[in-house]
Design a protein around this motif. Structure first.
Motif, PDB file in Angstrom:
ATOM      1  N   LEU A 162     -26.663  -6.876  13.513  1.00  0.00           N
ATOM      2  CA  LEU A 162     -25.374  -6.346  13.926  1.00  0.00           C
ATOM      3  C   LEU A 162     -24.347  -7.463  13.947  1.00  0.00           C
ATOM      4  O   LEU A 162     -24.602  -8.553  14.463  1.00  0.00           O
ATOM      5  N   ALA A 163     -23.194  -7.169  13.385  1.00  0.00           N
ATOM      6  CA  ALA A 163     -22.099  -8.138  13.394  1.00  0.00           C
ATOM      7  C   ALA A 163     -21.777  -8.527  14.828  1.00  0.00           C
ATOM      8  O   ALA A 163     -21.845  -7.706  15.746  1.00  0.00           O
ATOM      9  N   GLY A 164     -21.436  -9.796  15.030  1.00  0.00           N
ATOM     10  CA  GLY A 164     -21.176 -10.304  16.369  1.00  0.00           C
ATOM     11  C   GLY A 164     -19.775 -10.846  16.508  1.00  0.00           C
ATOM     12  O   GLY A 164     -19.143 -11.271  15.536  1.00  0.00           O
ATOM     13  N   GLY A 165     -19.298 -10.851  17.744  1.00  0.00           N
ATOM     14  CA  GLY A 165     -17.987 -11.393  18.058  1.00  0.00           C
ATOM     15  C   GLY A 165     -17.689 -11.186  19.517  1.00  0.00           C
ATOM     16  O   GLY A 165     -18.288 -10.328  20.174  1.00  0.00           O
ATOM     17  N   ALA A 166     -16.763 -11.975  20.054  1.00  0.00           N
ATOM     18  CA  ALA A 166     -16.413 -11.860  21.467  1.00  0.00           C
ATOM     19  C   ALA A 166     -15.696 -10.555  21.766  1.00  0.00           C
ATOM     20  O   ALA A 166     -15.675 -10.099  22.901  1.00  0.00           O
ATOM     21  N   SER A 167     -15.114  -9.936  20.755  1.00  0.00           N
ATOM     22  CA  SER A 167     -14.399  -8.676  20.931  1.00  0.00           C
ATOM     23  C   SER A 167     -14.539  -7.861  19.659  1.00  0.00           C
ATOM     24  O   SER A 167     -15.030  -8.337  18.630  1.00  0.00           O
ATOM     25  N   GLU A 168     -14.091  -6.602  19.728  1.00  0.00           N
ATOM     26  CA  GLU A 168     -14.149  -5.745  18.543  1.00  0.00           C
ATOM     27  C   GLU A 168     -13.329  -6.324  17.406  1.00  0.00           C
ATOM     28  O   GLU A 168     -13.688  -6.213  16.234  1.00  0.00           O
ATOM     29  N   GLY A 169     -12.213  -6.986  17.728  1.00  0.00           N
ATOM     30  CA  GLY A 169     -11.364  -7.573  16.697  1.00  0.00           C
ATOM     31  C   GLY A 169     -11.984  -8.749  15.976  1.00  0.00           C
ATOM     32  O   GLY A 169     -11.543  -9.124  14.889  1.00  0.00           O
ATOM     33  N   GLU A 170     -13.032  -9.352  16.580  1.00  0.00           N
ATOM     34  CA  GLU A 170     -13.711 -10.488  15.953  1.00  0.00           C
ATOM     35  C   GLU A 170     -15.036 -10.077  15.314  1.00  0.00           C
ATOM     36  O   GLU A 170     -15.818 -10.928  14.910  1.00  0.00           O
ATOM     37  N   THR A 171     -15.276  -8.786  15.224  1.00  0.00           N
ATOM     38  CA  THR A 171     -16.519  -8.254  14.669  1.00  0.00           C
ATOM     39  C   THR A 171     -16.209  -7.560  13.357  1.00  0.00           C
ATOM     40  O   THR A 171     -15.439  -6.602  13.333  1.00  0.00           O
ATOM     41  N   ALA A 172     -16.793  -8.038  12.262  1.00  0.00           N
ATOM     42  CA  ALA A 172     -16.412  -7.495  10.957  1.00  0.00           C
ATOM     43  C   ALA A 172     -17.555  -7.565   9.963  1.00  0.00           C
ATOM     44  O   ALA A 172     -18.402  -8.462  10.023  1.00  0.00           O
ATOM     45  N   VAL A 173     -17.551  -6.583   9.044  1.00  0.00           N
ATOM     46  CA  VAL A 173     -18.439  -6.573   7.889  1.00  0.00           C
ATOM     47  C   VAL A 173     -17.561  -6.347   6.661  1.00  0.00           C
ATOM     48  O   VAL A 173     -16.702  -5.463   6.663  1.00  0.00           O
ATOM     49  N   PHE A 174     -17.757  -7.169   5.620  1.00  0.00           N
ATOM     50  CA  PHE A 174     -16.958  -7.060   4.390  1.00  0.00           C
ATOM     51  C   PHE A 174     -17.884  -6.799   3.208  1.00  0.00           C
ATOM     52  O   PHE A 174     -18.987  -7.360   3.120  1.00  0.00           O
ATOM     53  N   LEU A 175     -17.423  -5.953   2.311  1.00  0.00           N
ATOM     54  CA  LEU A 175     -18.063  -5.774   1.013  1.00  0.00           C
ATOM     55  C   LEU A 175     -17.074  -6.232  -0.039  1.00  0.00           C
ATOM     56  O   LEU A 175     -15.984  -5.669  -0.156  1.00  0.00           O
ATOM     57  N   ASP A 176     -17.439  -7.276  -0.775  1.00  0.00           N
ATOM     58  CA  ASP A 176     -16.538  -7.943  -1.707  1.00  0.00           C
ATOM     59  C   ASP A 176     -15.312  -8.433  -0.943  1.00  0.00           C
ATOM     60  O   ASP A 176     -15.456  -9.212  -0.023  1.00  0.00           O
ATOM     61  N   ARG A 177     -14.133  -7.938  -1.182  1.00  0.00           N
ATOM     62  CA  ARG A 177     -12.954  -8.500  -0.512  1.00  0.00           C
ATOM     63  C   ARG A 177     -12.364  -7.550   0.526  1.00  0.00           C
ATOM     64  O   ARG A 177     -11.264  -7.775   1.016  1.00  0.00           O
ATOM     65  N   LYS A 178     -13.093  -6.483   0.871  1.00  0.00           N
ATOM     66  CA  LYS A 178     -12.525  -5.464   1.746  1.00  0.00           C
ATOM     67  C   LYS A 178     -13.378  -5.254   2.991  1.00  0.00           C
ATOM     68  O   LYS A 178     -14.599  -5.249   2.919  1.00  0.00           O
ATOM     69  N   PRO A 179     -12.723  -5.040   4.149  1.00  0.00           N
ATOM     70  CA  PRO A 179     -13.482  -4.724   5.361  1.00  0.00           C
ATOM     71  C   PRO A 179     -14.092  -3.336   5.256  1.00  0.00           C
ATOM     72  O   PRO A 179     -13.538  -2.433   4.642  1.00  0.00           O
ATOM     73  N   VAL A 180     -15.259  -3.184   5.867  1.00  0.00           N
ATOM     74  CA  VAL A 180     -15.974  -1.916   5.880  1.00  0.00           C
ATOM     75  C   VAL A 180     -15.955  -1.380   7.300  1.00  0.00           C
ATOM     76  O   VAL A 180     -16.263  -2.100   8.247  1.00  0.00           O
ATOM     77  N   GLU A 181     -15.617  -0.111   7.450  1.00  0.00           N
ATOM     78  CA  GLU A 181     -15.451   0.451   8.784  1.00  0.00           C
ATOM     79  C   GLU A 181     -16.765   0.512   9.554  1.00  0.00           C
ATOM     80  O   GLU A 181     -16.804   0.248  10.756  1.00  0.00           O
ATOM     81  N   GLY A 182     -17.857   0.866   8.864  1.00  0.00           N
ATOM     82  CA  GLY A 182     -19.130   1.020   9.559  1.00  0.00           C
ATOM     83  C   GLY A 182     -20.113  -0.089   9.270  1.00  0.00           C
ATOM     84  O   GLY A 182     -20.494  -0.857  10.142  1.00  0.00           O
ATOM     85  N   GLY A 183     -20.554  -0.190   8.021  1.00  0.00           N
ATOM     86  CA  GLY A 183     -21.518  -1.212   7.663  1.00  0.00           C
ATOM     87  C   GLY A 183     -21.821  -1.197   6.182  1.00  0.00           C
ATOM     88  O   GLY A 183     -21.252  -0.423   5.413  1.00  0.00           O
ATOM     89  N   VAL A 184     -22.720  -2.073   5.780  1.00  0.00           N
ATOM     90  CA  VAL A 184     -23.112  -2.217   4.373  1.00  0.00           C
ATOM     91  C   VAL A 184     -24.631  -2.236   4.291  1.00  0.00           C
ATOM     92  O   VAL A 184     -25.302  -2.901   5.086  1.00  0.00           O
ATOM     93  N   ALA A 185     -25.164  -1.494   3.335  1.00  0.00           N
ATOM     94  CA  ALA A 185     -26.585  -1.535   3.008  1.00  0.00           C
ATOM     95  C   ALA A 185     -26.718  -2.014   1.566  1.00  0.00           C
ATOM     96  O   ALA A 185     -25.948  -1.609   0.700  1.00  0.00           O
ATOM     97  N   ILE A 186     -27.674  -2.900   1.336  1.00  0.00           N
ATOM     98  CA  ILE A 186     -27.927  -3.406  -0.013  1.00  0.00           C
ATOM     99  C   ILE A 186     -29.377  -3.081  -0.370  1.00  0.00           C
ATOM    100  O   ILE A 186     -30.304  -3.537   0.310  1.00  0.00           O
ATOM    101  N   ALA A 187     -29.562  -2.283  -1.410  1.00  0.00           N
ATOM    102  CA  ALA A 187     -30.900  -1.994  -1.913  1.00  0.00           C
ATOM    103  C   ALA A 187     -31.269  -3.052  -2.938  1.00  0.00           C
ATOM    104  O   ALA A 187     -30.515  -3.305  -3.876  1.00  0.00           O
ATOM    105  N   LEU A 188     -32.407  -3.697  -2.742  1.00  0.00           N
ATOM    106  CA  LEU A 188     -32.924  -4.643  -3.721  1.00  0.00           C
ATOM    107  C   LEU A 188     -34.028  -3.951  -4.516  1.00  0.00           C
ATOM    108  O   LEU A 188     -35.014  -3.469  -3.944  1.00  0.00           O
TER     109      LEU A 188
END
Length: 390
Positions: A162-188
């Motif tokens: 889970l993404a971490g940060g002191a607040s919601e504003g410091e918690t982020a997940v990015f796919l390529d150059r864009k923030p993702v609202e929920g999360g990212v899954a990568i199938a290998l």
């Protein structure tokens, strides 16, 4: 065909476009070409600059697929950077591997139908060697997500955090150059080994009990006595030295499987104790509890945490890697480990590097770690979840 390769590195300091560009170019040069997949683990202080960082790393690292996540620290190749500014990065080239990224929103979790998720991801139930999962805990009910994942992809291991940060504003997940609202899954997919070790920082204390009285996250009775009395008994079972250090370090463990004659470290999902009331005998915990579950109190213990991780890593090395060394390691550590648990920095990352010298490794201090126990994937606390790619 080119041989599989991986490289990793870390940068410690405030965001710098020139420093980020230099690191990306250096990693690409060491990799001998463009990475298929780049994973970036950034400090939470980088959240305002994460879009810029991802753009720099994508352009100068020539990464066609880049995923970034914030944490309460980051690590690379034997060094841990707790509460420091900076980031680590791992680049991977594997001719026999294919990486498929999926961004998911909180709304997607409204359905638990496995076939619907096959449509959402475009990946069938047996079409992945393993999954990498990152999620924003402020937006995604992760335990629900993993219940869905276990049904949609039975027996397929998942690693992440889970993404971490002191607040919601410091918690982020990015796919390529864009923030993702929920999360990212990568199938290998393809011919790639996917081995996960989950080591917990707690050991069972006292006796295991069957939950006989509970309402949502409130424990009332364990066996024939109160939950509070069982907690007191577990505390009294400790040595005098352990009792002196136990304040704030006792948790509950919910057994992953009821069908064991004896429960050991690693057989439980560890959750926080939120409060205890001696007058009513109730104990509030950070999980939904059901009657019939097996529960045992747990002690957060640096010695047993270190011993557990070393034992599991050594077993992994013997079982899988004597003839086929790992290509890279990805590491998700609880933010409650590190110096706060061991008294010194770098214990977990240093042990991985000790047992697997020169192995490219990167990861982060997460707000919860994802990894399997048996054939099911779970959200863990106070653990180290280590993915070896081979």
């Amino acid at each position: 065909m080119d041989a599989p390769r991986a490289v990793s590195a870390a940068y410690s300091g405030s965001f710098s476009e020139s420093a980020s560009r230099a690191l990306a170019e250096e990693l690409r040069s060491k990799l001998g070409g463009d990475p298929q997949l780049a994973l970036v683990f950034a400090s939470s202080s980088y959240a305002p600059y994460l879009a810029d960082l991802c753009e720099v790393l994508t352009i100068y690292g020539h990464a066609p697929l880049l995923v970034a996540v914030t944490g309460q620290g980051f690590l690379a190749e034997g060094a841990e950077f707790e509460a420091e500014e900076g980031f680590s990065m791992l680049g991977l080239r594997h001719p026999a591997m294919k990486a498929i990224p999926i961004a998911f929103t909180p709304e997607a979790l409204e359905t638990e139908e496995p076939t619907a998720w096959h449509g959402i991801t475009g990946v069938g139930p047996a079409e992945a060697a393993g999954w990498i999962l990152f999620a924003n805990p402020h937006l995604v009910p992760v335990e629900r997500l993993l219940r869905i994942w276990n049904r949609a992809y039975p027996g397929i291991p998942a690693w992440g955090g889970l993404a971490g940060g002191a607040s919601e504003g410091e918690t982020a997940v990015f796919l390529d150059r864009k923030p993702v609202e929920g999360g990212v899954a990568i199938a290998l997919q393809g011919e790639i080994g996917f081995h996960i070790v989950v080591s917990q920082g707690c050991r069972p204390i006292g006796d295991p009990y069957t939950v006989t009285g509970a309402d949502r996250n409130i424990l009332y009775t364990l066996g024939s006595g109160s939950a509070y009395q069982a907690l007191a008994n577990a505390f009294e079972s400790l040595s005098e030295r352990e009792r002196e250090k136990a304040h704030g370090h006792i948790f509950v463990g919910l057994a992953v499987s009821e069908y064991r004659d004896e429960f050991r470290q690693g057989d439980f999902l560890v959750r926080n104790i939120l409060g205890a009331d001696p007058s009513s005998g109730a104990v509030a915990v950070g999980a939904l509890v059901r009657v019939g579950q097996t529960l045992q109190y747990q002690l957060r213990d640096p010695e047993s945490a270190e011993r557990s991780l070393r034992k599991l890593l050594q077993a992994e090395k013997i079982e899988f890697f004597l003839e086929r060394p790992p290509l890279a390691a990805l590491v998700s550590l609880c933010a409650g480990r590190g110096k706060g648990l061991f008294g010194v920095a770098g214990r977990d990352a240093g042990m991985i590097q000790e047992l697997f010298p020169q192995l490219p490794a990167a990861g982060f201090f997460a707000n919860g770690e994802i990894g399997p126990v048996g054939k099911l994937n779970y959200l863990h606390g106070y653990s180290a979840s280590v993915l070896f790619l081979s």
